[in-house]
Design a protein around this motif. Structure first.
Motif, short mmCIF file in Angstrom:
data_model
loop_
_atom_site.label_atom_id
_atom_site.label_comp_id
_atom_site.label_asym_id
_atom_site.label_seq_id
_atom_site.Cartn_x
_atom_site.Cartn_y
_atom_site.Cartn_z
N ILE A 41 -17.04 -12.38 12.34
CA ILE A 41 -18.36 -12.66 12.14
C ILE A 41 -18.62 -12.38 10.95
N ASN A 42 -19.11 -13.42 9.84
CA ASN A 42 -19.51 -13.29 8.48
C ASN A 42 -20.54 -12.69 8.04
N VAL A 43 -21.48 -12.05 8.98
CA VAL A 43 -22.54 -11.46 8.61
C VAL A 43 -22.65 -10.05 9.15
N GLY A 44 -23.06 -9.06 8.16
CA GLY A 44 -23.29 -7.66 8.75
C GLY A 44 -24.70 -7.45 9.15
N VAL A 45 -24.76 -6.58 10.13
CA VAL A 45 -25.91 -6.19 10.81
C VAL A 45 -26.08 -4.78 10.65
N ARG A 55 -34.30 5.15 -2.37
CA ARG A 55 -34.19 3.73 -2.29
C ARG A 55 -32.78 3.23 -2.77
N ASN A 56 -32.34 2.08 -2.61
CA ASN A 56 -31.29 1.67 -3.05
C ASN A 56 -31.20 1.28 -4.42
N ASN A 57 -30.17 0.82 -5.12
CA ASN A 57 -30.06 0.35 -6.55
C ASN A 57 -30.66 -0.95 -6.52
N TRP A 58 -30.94 -1.53 -7.91
CA TRP A 58 -30.95 -3.01 -7.82
C TRP A 58 -29.55 -3.61 -7.25
N HIS A 59 -29.66 -4.76 -6.91
CA HIS A 59 -28.34 -5.25 -6.17
C HIS A 59 -28.67 -6.89 -6.08
N ILE A 60 -27.54 -7.52 -6.06
CA ILE A 60 -27.53 -8.88 -5.87
C ILE A 60 -26.57 -9.36 -4.66
N HIS A 61 -26.82 -10.29 -3.85
CA HIS A 61 -25.97 -10.84 -2.79
C HIS A 61 -25.63 -11.91 -3.41
N HIS A 62 -24.14 -12.20 -3.59
CA HIS A 62 -23.55 -13.33 -4.22
C HIS A 62 -22.79 -14.00 -3.01
N ASP A 63 -23.07 -15.28 -2.75
CA ASP A 63 -22.50 -16.28 -1.92
C ASP A 63 -22.96 -16.00 -0.48
N GLY A 64 -24.38 -15.68 -0.39
CA GLY A 64 -24.90 -15.17 0.87
C GLY A 64 -26.36 -14.90 0.57
N PHE A 65 -26.96 -13.74 1.42
CA PHE A 65 -28.30 -13.81 1.56
C PHE A 65 -28.38 -12.18 2.03
N GLN A 66 -29.77 -11.78 2.35
CA GLN A 66 -30.31 -10.68 2.94
C GLN A 66 -31.48 -10.67 3.55
N LEU A 67 -31.40 -10.33 5.12
CA LEU A 67 -33.00 -10.48 5.65
C LEU A 67 -32.91 -9.14 6.06
N LEU A 68 -34.29 -8.47 5.99
CA LEU A 68 -34.66 -7.38 6.42
C LEU A 68 -35.82 -7.43 7.38
N LEU A 69 -35.65 -6.82 8.55
CA LEU A 69 -36.54 -6.77 9.46
C LEU A 69 -37.01 -5.24 9.73
N HIS A 113 -35.19 -0.40 8.65
CA HIS A 113 -35.05 -1.62 8.57
C HIS A 113 -33.81 -2.31 9.22
N ILE A 114 -33.76 -3.35 9.93
CA ILE A 114 -32.52 -3.89 10.00
C ILE A 114 -32.07 -4.86 8.96
N ALA A 115 -31.10 -4.76 8.45
CA ALA A 115 -30.52 -5.49 7.25
C ALA A 115 -29.41 -6.60 7.93
N ILE A 116 -29.70 -7.77 7.52
CA ILE A 116 -28.77 -8.71 8.06
C ILE A 116 -28.17 -9.24 6.77
N THR A 117 -26.92 -9.16 6.44
CA THR A 117 -26.22 -9.76 5.08
C THR A 117 -25.22 -10.43 5.13
N ALA A 118 -25.03 -11.42 4.43
CA ALA A 118 -23.99 -12.10 4.09
C ALA A 118 -23.72 -12.19 2.83
N GLY A 119 -22.35 -12.31 2.36
CA GLY A 119 -21.98 -12.58 0.95
C GLY A 119 -21.45 -11.20 0.53
N THR A 120 -21.14 -10.98 -0.85
CA THR A 120 -20.74 -10.09 -1.54
C THR A 120 -21.76 -9.10 -2.50
#
Length: 137
Positions: A41-45, A55-69, A113-120
């Motif tokens: 499955i190409n999505v991490g939860v 807090r986390n560092n600034w970051h970017i998700h490439h070829d994907g996205f991030q959803l926070l619940l 939060h629940i993080a739903i993440t795709a990409g790098t």
């Protein structure tokens, strides 16, 4: 004084272990419980928990996205060039491909939060203490 510790530690999903594999990308202590990490499955939860001030560092998700619940406590999320948004249980954050952002707890509250993440992910610089300490409701 910190708030929301019991609500976050005893939420619907278990808190998880100290997030040592990603500690270099966080200021403060976080915890991670991977809820789905199936290589087919190409999505991490994951359930991510932040101690107050973490807090986390600034970051970017490439070829994907991030959803926070947001499931517990109070936190912040900010996209580059936008004002920070205060988060509460029930809030949903959608971060699109290529958008630089960060998220984490408020100074005096636990946060989860629940993080739903795709990409790098591309991990960048920390959110400075000056930036973080300037945040107000």
């Amino acid at each position: 004084m910190t708030t929301n510790e019991q609500a976050v530690k005893h939420g619907i999903f278990p808190m998880g272990a100290k997030n040592d594999p990603y500690a270099q990308y966080f200021v403060g202590q976080s915890y991670l419980n991977n809820l789905i990490s199936d290589p087919a499955i190409n999505v991490g939860v994951g359930n991510v928990t932040f101690e107050p001030g973490c807090r986390n560092n600034w970051h970017i998700h490439h070829d994907g996205f991030q959803l926070l619940l947001v499931t517990g406590g109070e936190g912040w999320c900010q996209e580059e060039g936008q004002p920070a948004r205060k988060l509460h249980p029930g809030d949903v954050v959608v971060t699109h491909d290529g958008v630089k952002h960060w998220h984490g707890a408020t100074k005096d509250s636990w946060f989860s939060h629940i993080a739903i993440t795709a990409g790098t992910p591309e991990w960048l610089e920390p959110v400075s203490d000056d930036q973080y300490n300037a945040l107000t409701d």
